[in-house]
Design an enzyme around this catalytic site. Structure first.
Site, PDB file in Angstrom:
ATOM      1  N   GLU A   1       0.813  -1.217   0.000  1.00  0.00           N
ATOM      2  CA  GLU A   1       0.000   0.000   0.000  1.00  0.00           C
ATOM      3  C   GLU A   1       0.850   1.272   0.000  1.00  0.00           C
ATOM      4  OE1 GLU A   1      -4.051  -1.308   2.288  1.00  0.00           O
ATOM      5  OE2 GLU A   1      -2.253  -1.168   3.495  1.00  0.00           O
TER       6      GLU A   1
ATOM      7  N   GLY B   1     -12.517  -3.319   1.299  1.00  0.00           N
ATOM      8  CA  GLY B   1     -13.590  -4.088   0.680  1.00  0.00           C
ATOM      9  C   GLY B   1     -14.763  -3.156   0.399  1.00  0.00           C
TER      10      GLY B   1
ATOM     11  N   MET C   1      -9.512  -2.250   8.030  1.00  0.00           N
ATOM     12  CA  MET C   1      -9.095  -2.678   9.357  1.00  0.00           C
ATOM     13  C   MET C   1      -8.286  -1.637  10.132  1.00  0.00           C
ATOM     14  SD  MET C   1      -8.152  -6.586   8.246  1.00  0.00           S
ATOM     15  CE  MET C   1      -7.891  -7.222   9.888  1.00  0.00           C
ATOM     16  N   GLU C   2      -8.224  -0.398   9.631  1.00  0.00           N
ATOM     17  CA  GLU C   2      -7.357   0.583  10.310  1.00  0.00           C
ATOM     18  C   GLU C   2      -7.922   1.996  10.423  1.00  0.00           C
ATOM     19  OE1 GLU C   2      -6.148  -1.025   7.430  1.00  0.00           O
ATOM     20  OE2 GLU C   2      -5.119  -2.656   8.453  1.00  0.00           O
TER      21      GLU C   2
ATOM     22  N   ASP D   1     -11.681  -5.651  -3.296  1.00  0.00           N
ATOM     23  CA  ASP D   1     -12.639  -6.770  -3.296  1.00  0.00           C
ATOM     24  C   ASP D   1     -13.997  -6.233  -2.861  1.00  0.00           C
ATOM     25  OD1 ASP D   1     -12.992  -7.410  -0.152  1.00  0.00           O
ATOM     26  OD2 ASP D   1     -10.955  -6.796  -0.540  1.00  0.00           O
TER      27      ASP D   1
HETATM   28  N1  ADE Z   1      -9.128  -4.674   3.185  1.00  0.00           N
HETATM   29  C1  ADE Z   1      -9.299  -5.033   1.905  1.00  0.00           C
HETATM   30  N2  ADE Z   1     -10.386  -5.815   1.767  1.00  0.00           N
HETATM   31  C2  ADE Z   1     -10.895  -5.978   3.012  1.00  0.00           C
HETATM   32  C3  ADE Z   1     -12.003  -6.687   3.517  1.00  0.00           C
HETATM   33  N3  ADE Z   1     -12.778  -7.408   2.732  1.00  0.00           N
HETATM   34  N4  ADE Z   1     -12.219  -6.628   4.853  1.00  0.00           N
HETATM   35  C4  ADE Z   1     -11.410  -5.902   5.654  1.00  0.00           C
HETATM   36  N5  ADE Z   1     -10.363  -5.234   5.220  1.00  0.00           N
HETATM   37  C5  ADE Z   1     -10.093  -5.250   3.914  1.00  0.00           C
END
Ligand code: ADE
Length: 264
Positions: free
Chosen positions: A42, A108, A207-208, A231
């Site tokens: 990243e 995501g 997640m951050e 995704d």
């Molecule tokens: N970062 C990228 N894709 C993610 C997902 N599906 N869930 C959490 N963090 C992500």
């Protein structure tokens, strides 16, 4: 005798120089923009384009200090998840004079709108996994440090700067502004991603972001979170992520660099 004094003076100077740089040049007073991400992929493109003057190694974190697109920056890979990203951000603020913070990375997509490789510029962030486990199951609550119902707001002018840079890079149809939901889980569930949309009106999950936002609020540092969709956080998320993570991460880096170019 004169020689002994001279030698002593040289040794003292050497010691002072060494301890300043061993501690990561804490004497630095230049104001810098902080650029933070979770993973190497990243931030690789950003590092490849930056002029790094020196590296500080502190507690396993590397602070890359230098310039990018003519701006003074510190570039940091803080690590994956809310704990490491918050710890890295706090360490950054404790060591440098950070005028604003840009978090860059992948996420995501949540809901039908955001597709793979679309961009989401956070206007605000929320911790979707903060709450109480009751007999009936998990009940979300607002984080206790927060007066805005659990939502941390990004700086409006940074959001607009990021939005314009994103539109310039991937086109207006592929850029969204809105809420990002953060938690310590990689979401790969169509049912849970629907919950994130319904409960938080989120456009993306990662997640951050919200933990970095919480630290920025504590330190009164303006911030923005820029995410490219790797995704859709559904049942196929793992495979989609593996296929698109590098491209998505590079898009996000490109947008950060455009932002810096356009910054006054
Ligand atoms: N970062 C990228 N894709 C993610 C997902 N599906 N869930 C959490 N963090 C992500």
């Amino acid at each position: 005798m004169k020689k002994v004094f001279l030698l002593l003076a040289v040794l003292i100077c050497l010691f002072a120089f060494q301890s300043t740089f061993a501690q990561g040049n804490t004497a630095e007073t230049v104001s810098r923009i902080g650029i933070v991400s979770a993973m190497d992929t990243e931030i690789d493109l950003i590092l490849a384009n930056a002029d790094i003057e020196y590296e500080d190694h502190v507690g396993g974190i590397v602070f890359n200090v230098g310039t990018l697109c003519g701006k003074n920056v510190v570039i940091v890979k803080a690590g994956i998840g809310k704990v490491l990203s918050a710890a890295g951000t706090a360490a950054l603020f404790n060591r440098y004079d950070i005028s604003s913070l840009i978090f860059t990375g992948v996420a995501g997509g949540v809901g039908d709108e955001t597709k793979v490789l679309d961009m989401v510029i956070a206007t605000d962030l929320v911790q979707h996994d903060y709450g109480t486990i009751q007999n009936e199951g998990f009940v979300w609550t607002s984080t206790h440090d927060n007066t805005n119902g659990g939502y941390y707001s990004c700086d409006e002018s940074l959001v607009n700067l990021a939005y314009d840079a994103a539109v310039d890079t991937v086109g207006a149809d592929h850029v969204f502004k809105g809420t990002i939901a953060s938690g310590d889980q990689f979401v790969a569930s169509a049912a849970y991603v629907k919950t994130l949309q319904e409960k938080f009106d989120a456009l993306a999950c990662e997640m951050e972001g919200a933990s970095v936002a919480a630290v920025c609020e504590q330190y009164s540092v303006p911030f923005v979170v820029i995410r490219s969709m790797s995704d859709k956080a559904d049942g196929d998320a793992r495979e989609t992520y593996d296929n698109f993570v590098d491209m998505a991460a590079d898009h996000s880096c490109t947008i950060v660099m455009k932002m810096l170019e356009n910054m006054k």
